[in-house]
Motif scaffolding. Structure first.
Motif, short mmCIF file in Angstrom:
data_model
loop_
_atom_site.label_atom_id
_atom_site.label_comp_id
_atom_site.label_asym_id
_atom_site.label_seq_id
_atom_site.Cartn_x
_atom_site.Cartn_y
_atom_site.Cartn_z
N ALA A 53 1.58 -1.06 0.00
CA ALA A 53 0.02 0.07 0.24
C ALA A 53 0.92 1.11 -0.38
O ALA A 53 1.74 1.19 0.33
CB ALA A 53 -1.07 0.26 1.31
N ILE A 64 -10.75 3.21 8.41
CA ILE A 64 -10.00 3.97 7.77
C ILE A 64 -10.09 3.16 6.56
O ILE A 64 -9.72 2.78 5.13
CB ILE A 64 -9.17 5.01 8.17
CG1 ILE A 64 -9.29 5.64 8.92
CG2 ILE A 64 -7.79 5.19 7.12
CD1 ILE A 64 -8.79 6.56 9.66
N ARG A 79 -12.37 1.62 3.86
CA ARG A 79 -12.80 2.65 3.37
C ARG A 79 -11.76 3.00 1.89
O ARG A 79 -12.22 3.08 0.82
CB ARG A 79 -12.60 3.67 3.87
CG ARG A 79 -13.05 5.15 2.95
CD ARG A 79 -13.58 6.32 3.58
NE ARG A 79 -12.52 6.94 4.03
CZ ARG A 79 -12.07 7.12 5.65
NH1 ARG A 79 -12.98 6.58 6.08
NH2 ARG A 79 -11.07 8.31 6.20
N TYR A 80 -10.56 2.83 2.39
CA TYR A 80 -9.42 2.17 0.84
C TYR A 80 -8.38 0.84 1.69
O TYR A 80 -7.63 0.93 1.44
CB TYR A 80 -8.24 3.64 2.00
CG TYR A 80 -8.33 4.64 1.54
CD1 TYR A 80 -9.01 6.05 0.63
CD2 TYR A 80 -8.59 5.78 3.01
CE1 TYR A 80 -9.21 6.90 0.33
CE2 TYR A 80 -9.19 7.41 2.75
CZ TYR A 80 -9.54 7.32 1.24
OH TYR A 80 -10.07 8.62 1.66
N GLN A 133 -6.80 -1.15 -0.59
CA GLN A 133 -5.53 -0.88 -2.04
C GLN A 133 -4.95 0.02 -1.35
O GLN A 133 -3.94 0.05 -2.14
CB GLN A 133 -5.87 -1.16 -3.20
CG GLN A 133 -6.99 -2.14 -3.56
CD GLN A 133 -7.24 -3.88 -2.85
OE1 GLN A 133 -5.87 -3.45 -3.10
NE2 GLN A 133 -8.24 -4.57 -2.34
N ASP A 134 -5.36 0.87 -0.52
CA ASP A 134 -4.11 2.00 -0.05
C ASP A 134 -3.92 2.46 0.20
O ASP A 134 -2.55 2.91 0.78
CB ASP A 134 -4.74 3.65 -1.37
CG ASP A 134 -5.51 3.63 -2.76
OD1 ASP A 134 -4.76 3.46 -3.36
OD2 ASP A 134 -6.91 3.95 -1.74
N VAL A 135 -4.13 1.90 1.93
CA VAL A 135 -3.53 1.95 3.06
C VAL A 135 -3.18 0.93 3.73
O VAL A 135 -3.82 -0.07 4.18
CB VAL A 135 -4.28 2.49 3.88
CG1 VAL A 135 -4.59 3.10 5.48
CG2 VAL A 135 -5.63 3.95 3.06
N LYS A 150 -8.26 10.95 10.19
CA LYS A 150 -8.57 10.72 8.95
C LYS A 150 -8.70 11.85 7.50
O LYS A 150 -8.21 11.56 6.39
CB LYS A 150 -10.51 10.90 9.17
CG LYS A 150 -10.75 9.20 10.04
CD LYS A 150 -12.40 9.94 10.20
CE LYS A 150 -13.00 8.58 10.97
NZ LYS A 150 -14.69 8.98 11.16
N ASP A 179 -6.80 10.55 4.37
CA ASP A 179 -7.55 11.48 2.78
C ASP A 179 -6.63 12.54 2.16
O ASP A 179 -7.21 12.05 1.33
CB ASP A 179 -8.76 12.02 3.54
CG ASP A 179 -9.95 11.10 4.19
OD1 ASP A 179 -10.31 9.88 3.90
OD2 ASP A 179 -11.00 11.50 4.53
N VAL A 215 -4.05 10.11 0.49
CA VAL A 215 -4.14 9.01 -0.08
C VAL A 215 -4.78 9.50 -1.79
O VAL A 215 -3.94 9.59 -2.83
CB VAL A 215 -5.57 8.41 -0.09
CG1 VAL A 215 -6.59 7.55 -0.91
CG2 VAL A 215 -5.41 7.33 1.13
N ARG A 244 -3.14 8.84 -5.49
CA ARG A 244 -3.59 8.54 -6.70
C ARG A 244 -3.23 9.51 -8.05
O ARG A 244 -3.16 10.53 -7.63
CB ARG A 244 -5.05 8.60 -6.52
CG ARG A 244 -5.02 7.11 -5.20
CD ARG A 244 -6.53 7.15 -5.02
NE ARG A 244 -7.54 6.57 -3.88
CZ ARG A 244 -8.69 5.83 -3.53
NH1 ARG A 244 -9.66 6.98 -3.56
NH2 ARG A 244 -9.20 4.90 -3.04
#
Length: 215
Positions: free
Chosen positions: A56, A81, A84-85, A87-89, A204, A208, A211, A215
Motif C-alpha cells: 500500500a 479507514i 474505506r481504502y 488497496q491504498d492503506v 482521517k 485522506d 491517499v 492516486r
C-alpha cells in the motif's frame, strides 16, 4: 477540546462498535500470517506487523499499548479507514508498553503472531481490556485466558514468550518510540507525518490527504 475529552468520546463510540462487531473467537479460522514490511526505518522495521496490503502507498504507523484505553477506542476508527481504502492503506503496528503489565501483553501478541493468530488475539485483548487491565493493576492471567479463547495455544505460547526475537522486538520498538518522541499512546504517523493535533478527524483527514496525493 482536550485529549482526555476526545479519548472519552471515542471510547464511548468504540464500546458500541465492539458490541456490534462482537463474534465468537473459538470457531474463527486461523488467519494468514501478518505480513512484515520490507523497508527499515525508525518508524517501520522489518519485524513490524502489518495490517492491510504490504505494498500500500499510504502507511499509518501506530505506536500502541495493549493496555491503553485510547488505543482500544481508536481501533475501530483505524479499521474503518482501512475498509474505506482497502488497496491504498496499510497499518504498521509498533509497541509502546507504557502501562504496568503491557510488556507481557506484547509478548502474548508476539506469540500469537507466531501461531498466525495476531489479529484475533489483538481483538480479544482489546475487547476484554477492562477485565485484564483495570486501573488498579493488571490481571494478566485474564489476558492469557482471553488469548486462549481467541485460539492461542497458551501452553506453547508461554514457553516461547521470552524468545530472543520477541525481546528484541519489544526493546527496539521502545527505543524507536523514544527516538521519534512518542510520549503517549496511541501516537500516529501517516507516511511519516505526525498528526497536527490529536483526534479522529485529524487522523482521517491526514489519511485522506495522503491517499489523494498518491492516486
Amino acid at each position: 477540546m482536550n485529549r482526555r475529552t476526545i479519548v472519552a468520546i471515542v471510547a464511548a463510540v468504540a464500546v458500541i462498535g465492539f458490541g456490534i462487531a462482537g463474534y465468537s473467537y473459538t470457531n474463527r479460522p486461523k488467519e494468514a500470517p501478518v505480513a512484515p514490511p520490507q523497508e527499515s526505518s525508525t518508524l517501520v522495521r522489518p519485524h513490524s506487523p502489518v495490517l492491510g496490503p504490504a505494498d500500500a502507498r499510504v502507511t499509518i504507523v501506530e505506536f500502541f499499548d495493549p493496555s491503553c484505553e485510547a488505543c482500544r477506542a481508536f481501533y475501530p476508527i483505524v479499521k474503518e479507514i482501512m475498509a474505506r481504502y482497502p488497496q491504498d492503506v496499510r497499518v504498521v503496528l509498533r509497541y509502546a508498553p507504557f502501562h504496568d503489565g503491557s510488556d507481557e501483553a506484547v509478548r502474548i501478541l508476539e506469540t500469537a503472531r507466531m501461531q498466525n493468530l495476531f489479529v484475533p488475539v489483538l481483538e480479544a485483548l482489546l475487547t476484554q481490556q477492562s477485565e485484564w487491565a483495570p486501573h488498579d493493576g493488571p490481571q494478566l492471567d485474564k489476558a492469557w485466558a482471553a488469548a486462549g479463547v481467541a485460539g492461542l495455544d497458551v501452553a506453547k505460547a508461554k514457553e516461547e514468550r521470552l524468545a530472543p526475537h520477541i525481546m528484541a522486538t519489544l526493546n527496539l520498538d521502545v527505543a524507536d518510540g523514544k527516538s521519534v518522541g512518542v510520549s503517549g499512546t496511541p501516537t500516529f504517523f501517516v507516511n511519516g507525518k505526525p498528526l497536527p493535533n490529536f483526534g479522529t478527524d485529524e487522523l482521517k483527514k491526514l489519511v485522506d490527504d495522503e491517499v489523494a496525493a498518491v492516486r
